[in-house]
Design a protein around this motif. Structure first.
Motif, PDB file in Angstrom:
ATOM      1  N   HIS A   9       0.853  -1.196   0.000  1.00 43.88           N
ATOM      2  CA  HIS A   9       0.000   0.000   0.000  1.00 43.88           C
ATOM      3  C   HIS A   9       0.884   1.240   0.000  1.00 43.88           C
ATOM      4  N   HIS A  29       1.580   5.334  -2.048  1.00 44.54           N
ATOM      5  CA  HIS A  29       1.073   6.373  -2.955  1.00 44.54           C
ATOM      6  C   HIS A  29       2.231   7.111  -3.629  1.00 44.54           C
ATOM      7  N   GLU A  49      -8.142   2.387  -2.143  1.00 46.43           N
ATOM      8  CA  GLU A  49      -8.464   2.050  -0.790  1.00 46.43           C
ATOM      9  C   GLU A  49      -9.854   2.506  -0.462  1.00 46.43           C
ATOM     10  N   ASP A 108       2.537   3.181   3.005  1.00 49.41           N
ATOM     11  CA  ASP A 108       1.602   4.308   2.910  1.00 49.41           C
ATOM     12  C   ASP A 108       2.357   5.595   2.540  1.00 49.41           C
TER      13      ASP A 108
HETATM   14 ZN   LIG Z   1      -3.280   5.009   1.653  1.00 51.36          ZN
END
Ligand SMILES: [Zn+2]
Length: 272
Positions: free
Chosen positions: A5, A7, A101, A214
């Motif tokens: 996960h 970005h 998400e 993240d």
């Molecule tokens: Zn996220």
């Protein structure tokens, strides 16, 4: 290792994304999973997956704090069109590895709880229809998230409670309710005074954890407060190894196997 996960398709990485990817490869990361957060960010996710097709994989979803002021249903319609073919089925050559998400977030604002739930449930229905796993964002909404998820738990092929930060009881409840899910663990584990290590140790076996950054958020110690990136998973692995009294190699092996299973990623052949 797999960053389940992150970005790294955002502005923060535009200048040096090639170096970020190169550092990820160097430290042994074999896959980087990219959830978009809204309609506007999906093209950035897909661009990155086209540029680095051997390592980046896209997800698709609408984040609970990114619901547009109006037109939530239309935004979901748009994403649904991108996920499914005209016949309503998942195309055989879909690039998407998960729906995410998605979830519920009542930390700053509780006024849109019902809208968040409606959007979450609709996207859980997609995941069941597509038989894709889910990446779930739940913040200050443990009960609400679990209540919405429970009717789907048996029909979903798998999922991750991304950035898990709850108590031991909450961890146990999530893992018991959703036997094919794992907890996503990142930089928060390494923060001083974090109650997370103690909660995990008593409630979550190592094979129910997957790694995530993240990024750009939540960089692990000693990078706390700086921009996060996939190569910093090394710090998270070291903390998990000490916590579970395993070698870093075993933590890498176990979390990678769990992530491959949930997201149905092929095993990477060992280098000759
Ligand atoms: Zn996220």
């Amino acid at each position: 290792m797999i960053d389940t996960h992150t970005h790294i398709y955002t502005e923060d990485f535009r200048e040096d994304e090639a170096e970020v990817i190169a550092r990820a490869r160097l430290c042994g990361i074999e896959a980087i999973l990219l959830p978009n957060t809204d309609v506007a960010s999906l093209p950035d996710v897909l661009r990155m997956c086209r540029n680095y097709p051997d390592i980046c994989r896209p997800m698709i979803g609408l984040h609970p704090t990114e619901l547009p002021e109006s037109g939530v249903a239309e935004a979901l319609d748009e994403l649904e069109t991108q996920l499914f073919a005209d016949d309503g089925r998942l195309p055989a050559d879909t690039p998407f590895v998960a729906v995410g998400e998605i979830g519920m977030d009542l930390y700053w604002d509780t006024s849109r709880e019902d809208e968040q739930r409606t959007a979450f449930v609709r996207q859980l229905e997609w995941a069941v229809r597509a038989q894709l796993p889910v990446s779930i964002h739940a913040r200050s909404a443990h009960r609400q998230t679990l209540d919405a998820l429970r009717p789907f738990a048996d029909d979903l092929p798998g999922g991750v409670f991304h950035c898990f930060g709850g108590t031991a009881d909450e961890a146990r409840e999530l893992l018991e309710t959703c036997p094919r899910f794992a907890l996503g663990i990142g930089g928060v584990l390494t923060f001083k005074k974090s109650p997370l290590p103690a909660a995990l140790r008593v409630a979550a076996p190592l094979n129910r954890l997957v790694l995530e950054t993240d990024a750009p958020y939540l960089a692990p110690t000693p990078y706390r407060g700086k921009r996060n990136e996939p190569s910093y998973l090394v710090q998270v692995v070291d903390h998990l190894a000490r916590l579970y009294e395993e070698t870093p190699e075993e933590v890498r092996r176990t979390t990678t196997a769990t992530a491959r299973r949930i997201f149905r990623l092929p095993a990477v052949p060992a280098e000759a």
